[in-house]
Design an enzyme around this catalytic site. Structure first.
Site, PDB file in Angstrom:
ATOM      1  N   VAL A   1       0.893  -1.134  -0.041  1.00  0.00           N
ATOM      2  CA  VAL A   1       0.022  -0.095   0.054  1.00  0.00           C
ATOM      3  C   VAL A   1       0.662   1.149   0.044  1.00  0.00           C
ATOM      4  O   VAL A   1       0.663   1.993  -0.983  1.00  0.00           O
ATOM      5  CB  VAL A   1      -0.934   0.081   1.067  1.00  0.00           C
ATOM      6  CG1 VAL A   1      -1.695   1.148   1.358  1.00  0.00           C
ATOM      7  CG2 VAL A   1      -1.893  -1.121   1.033  1.00  0.00           C
ATOM      8  N   GLY A   2       1.928   1.136   0.808  1.00  0.00           N
ATOM      9  CA  GLY A   2       2.601   2.679   1.066  1.00  0.00           C
ATOM     10  C   GLY A   2       3.543   2.857  -0.510  1.00  0.00           C
ATOM     11  O   GLY A   2       3.537   3.917  -0.613  1.00  0.00           O
TER      12      GLY A   2
ATOM     13  N   VAL B   1      -6.237  20.503  -2.411  1.00  0.00           N
ATOM     14  CA  VAL B   1      -6.117  20.982  -0.920  1.00  0.00           C
ATOM     15  C   VAL B   1      -6.127  22.302  -0.668  1.00  0.00           C
ATOM     16  O   VAL B   1      -6.666  22.881   0.277  1.00  0.00           O
ATOM     17  CB  VAL B   1      -4.653  20.272  -0.202  1.00  0.00           C
ATOM     18  CG1 VAL B   1      -4.392  21.044   0.867  1.00  0.00           C
ATOM     19  CG2 VAL B   1      -4.773  18.649  -0.460  1.00  0.00           C
TER      20      VAL B   1
ATOM     21  N   VAL C   1     -11.233  -0.163   6.506  1.00  0.00           N
ATOM     22  CA  VAL C   1     -12.417  -1.064   6.325  1.00  0.00           C
ATOM     23  C   VAL C   1     -12.914  -1.217   4.612  1.00  0.00           C
ATOM     24  O   VAL C   1     -13.050   0.090   4.215  1.00  0.00           O
ATOM     25  CB  VAL C   1     -13.618  -0.494   7.156  1.00  0.00           C
ATOM     26  CG1 VAL C   1     -14.889  -1.503   7.000  1.00  0.00           C
ATOM     27  CG2 VAL C   1     -13.399  -0.259   8.339  1.00  0.00           C
TER      28      VAL C   1
ATOM     29  N   GLY D   1     -11.115  -1.340   2.060  1.00  0.00           N
ATOM     30  CA  GLY D   1     -10.410  -0.859   1.116  1.00  0.00           C
ATOM     31  C   GLY D   1     -10.672   0.412   0.416  1.00  0.00           C
ATOM     32  O   GLY D   1     -10.808   1.358   1.166  1.00  0.00           O
TER      33      GLY D   1
ATOM     34  N   GLU E   1      -3.076 -15.815   1.208  1.00  0.00           N
ATOM     35  CA  GLU E   1      -1.651 -15.653   1.827  1.00  0.00           C
ATOM     36  C   GLU E   1      -1.075 -17.133   2.141  1.00  0.00           C
ATOM     37  O   GLU E   1      -2.062 -17.972   2.406  1.00  0.00           O
ATOM     38  CB  GLU E   1      -1.418 -14.856   2.952  1.00  0.00           C
ATOM     39  CG  GLU E   1      -1.766 -13.406   2.481  1.00  0.00           C
ATOM     40  CD  GLU E   1      -1.298 -12.433   3.776  1.00  0.00           C
ATOM     41  OE1 GLU E   1      -0.394 -12.738   4.467  1.00  0.00           O
ATOM     42  OE2 GLU E   1      -2.027 -11.595   3.781  1.00  0.00           O
TER      43      GLU E   1
ATOM     44  N   LYS F   1     -12.785  -5.405  11.076  1.00  0.00           N
ATOM     45  CA  LYS F   1     -13.701  -4.579  10.308  1.00  0.00           C
ATOM     46  C   LYS F   1     -15.128  -4.321  10.948  1.00  0.00           C
ATOM     47  O   LYS F   1     -15.706  -3.178  10.920  1.00  0.00           O
ATOM     48  CB  LYS F   1     -13.729  -4.806   8.958  1.00  0.00           C
ATOM     49  CG  LYS F   1     -12.372  -4.646   8.520  1.00  0.00           C
ATOM     50  CD  LYS F   1     -12.260  -5.382   7.031  1.00  0.00           C
ATOM     51  CE  LYS F   1     -10.918  -5.607   6.459  1.00  0.00           C
ATOM     52  NZ  LYS F   1     -10.919  -6.352   5.192  1.00  0.00           N
TER      53      LYS F   1
END
Lengths: 435, 435
Positions: free
Chosen positions: B20-21, B39, B138, B140, B196, B211
């Site tokens: 994700v990062g 922003v 929660v 994604g 996994e 969740k």
């Protein structure tokens, strides 16, 4: 955030008390205590402006709340939130502007006004440093404004496909389920209360076009008005079209479509009936339900589904906004406004990229397929599939094209109709939702 | 709202740079200019904390951004936003608290931490007057936190049914489609990267339970932790269960269920496999997709659908939160926090109200139906339908019950297993999504 002790009450006024307004008032009065806890300050409904007091007597709302002087109500100066559920352009616009100038935040369900002249309202809200929230204006109870404006604010939305009009979805669903024609399905919808006596705004796509304009503006951070939206209704959709869709594993839906090109410089915003694959998530949206399907670069495919109209569902959306803007009033802040920095061109429908499904009745003799194929080729329209079915001395060709300029597809259909070997073009419809 | 000229840059740091990062960093770096426009101030990624620098070399991210000193990064004092995508309890908790204390708002995708000890984080955010946003925790990419926290803030949520774990949905979908058993379907999911190597967190329902706790807290304005959630995984679901579901026009899904009683004083929060009607909107959620179905008093039935995991989709949710909290930083405000004023009791599973589908293999002789019916009756469980199928000397009874206390249903099944005329109870599953 409700860290401090409950502050002075949040004063709320409402303009209009029809189907939606009655439900809003009912929930606001019944749930004032709970809503106050969520806001962080007591909430109080202080007035409701209506045109005629007589009609309010049958409502279970204290009569002293009602007034016929809407202007005096919104300018009394001590309001925190004004809810506008009158609809239409005037006096709604004038009253919203007066409310903002008088220091109130505004919650509105008015899609027509936002699609026609949203800019004036957005700018007035910025100038007044107040909120203008309108979740209820698009797809009723379905949270779609907030997800587009906030949840997807870090993503690039590429396409929005919406079933945003319950009446037309009910009619098309009935045609699909029963094989009925448009007129019979409309009669049934009217009988069951899903279509108004004058169904023009729904069946001609005006309602959906207003919502498409709002969705496109939010999705692509630009200005789109209803005048920019290409609009076709469902009155020309035939039982044969619906049957043709079924034969290729598709259903007919009235879609609000907002697309941006990969460079982010051109958008297409349009409302028209289209065939979509039966496996598409939008295909299973039945009856009067609404759904908005969003494709974005990072998130991929999202869908938001729920009731798109009705008193209580629309009231839910209105009250969600009321709680949000009331929280902002308690904290002395305001929420994210419109971002319209991306000044993108809105394409004419002729330059929109679409696919067509065309059903052609032809003489069954040598050369006919070649002639038909030539009509597509000269307009640079690539054929994806063609299916021929013999029927006695006649035959039927069903052609599905690849993506091409809408104008080229329309010109192709025009030429087909002129071909000597073609007896008629029995179904012409755009195809969407195919990747 | 971005009325003033772009202010000082919004400084963002990230903790963790996994699947994700990496996507978050990629989009932040690529789209800094566009995100800055949304922003209302330039946005700048100033640092990324990782455990080992070696693994960052293959990433297309400037190496000078990386550090192994996470604590020093979050406490440098000039950060506006800290993104936490490490996951797990520690050091994530310690770092988030340090970031808030140092004046940064926090965006996290950490469901495990929020479900275990959200309160500590929420309180720290309130105290620091900073935002703690967690849309990515929660389902994604699906906007569900914001709709529950804001869009439905004026409504009464009555029930949330979620398919919130893609791995288990993929497995159950494969079992439904192919008739495979659990082990084969799991193998296939692992082979395709949907499960996994150690699938415990998914298939035993731990991920979904975290969740469910978060969803229940948001939906009912109360505190729910993962310890409150009754949890059953899908490892016991058999091909026979899936076939039984199909026979009654249903499918098996692993559901996160959050329900509140009509008085608003008791909630049930549970994760278990259940049969739902094939016509239910959740039934058509295929593969690894997620969906959250919400029933509320005014809005009615809503559904939110999309990819529940994956690097880019989760990054979309993270970045939506980043833009929102960055806007707040520009304006010097913060968004709505948790509302936990409704201190409702979380029911033990035994007191949850459920329906059961029970398939019983019995001897085909007089009196057997009476004996089975008696077992239900003594536990005060009302039978909705019973269907008997003869099979040679044996017969099979398929019973679907009305709603009853889960404990009573479980006791009934226990008694059935002890009956002499019963050869076995071949399928026992709760039934949900039936109105």
């Amino acid at each position: 955030m409700t860290t401090s002790a409950p502050a002075r009450p949040i004063r709320i006024a409402m303009l209009g008390c029809g189907v939606v307004g009655t439900e809003v008032a009912r929930f606001l009065l019944r749930d004032a205590e709970e809503l106050g806890r969520r806001v962080g300050a007591p909430v109080e409904l202080v007035g409701i402006a209506v045109r005629r007091l007589e009609r309010t007597r049958s409502l279970d709302i204290p009569s002293e709340l009602f007034t016929t002087d809407a202007k005096a109500l919104v300018t009394r100066g001590d309001l925190d939130v004004v809810i506008e559920v009158i609809g239409g352009i005037e006096p709604a616009r004038e009253l919203i502007l007066a409310a903002l100038e008088s220091g109130a935040s505004v919650v509105t369900a008015n899609k027509a006004l936002l699609a026609e002249d949203g800019d004036t309202l957005y700018e007035a809200a910025v100038k007044a440093e107040r909120d203008l929230y309108y979740e209820a204006a698009v797809a009723g109870a379905i949270p779609i404004v907030r997800p587009l404006r906030e949840s997807l604010a870090g993503d690039r939305v590429e396409r929005v496909l919406g079933i945003v009009n319950g009446t037309t979805n009910f009619i098309l669903d009935a045609m699909t389920t029963t094989g009925a024609g448009f007129d019979d399905a409309l009669d049934e919808a009217q009988r069951l209360g899903f279509a108004e006596a004058d169904p023009t705004a729904d069946v001609e796509g005006f309602d959906a076009a207003a919502k498409a304009a709002i969705l496109a503006g939010l999705a692509f951070h630009t200005r789109v008005t209803i005048a920019d939206v290409h609009r076709e209704g469902i009155t020309e959709v035939t039982a044969a079209d619906v049957a043709s869709a079924s034969e290729i594993g598709s259903v007919v839906k009235l879609l609000a479509i907002c697309e941006i090109d990969p460079e982010g410089s051109q958008v297409s915003v349009r409302v028209h009936p289209a065939m979509i694959p039966a496996t598409h998530p939008l295909a299973s949206v039945r009856g009067a339900y609404n759904a908005v399907f969003v494709e974005s670069e990072a998130a991929g495919q999202l869908m938001f589904y729920g009731p798109g109209a009705g008193g209580a569902p629309t009231a839910s959306a209105v009250l969600g906004d009321v709680v949000t803007v009331a929280r902002h009033r308690v904290d002395g802040v305001f929420g994210p406004g419109e971002t319209v920095h991306a000044q993108v061109e809105v394409l004419d429908i002729g330059r929109a990229r679409t696919r067509y499904h065309v059903q052609i009745d032809v003489e069954d003799r040598p050369g006919v397929l070649a002639a038909v194929a030539e009509a597509f080729a000269v307009h640079d329209v690539s054929i994806k599939t063609v299916r021929q079915e013999g029927r006695g001395g006649d035959a039927q060709l069903v052609v599905v094209t690849h993506e091409a300029d809408d104008a080229a597809l329309a010109a192709t259909v025009g030429q087909l109709r002129d071909l000597e070997m073609v007896r008629g073009v029995s179904s012409v419809m755009r195809v969407e939702g195919v990747s």
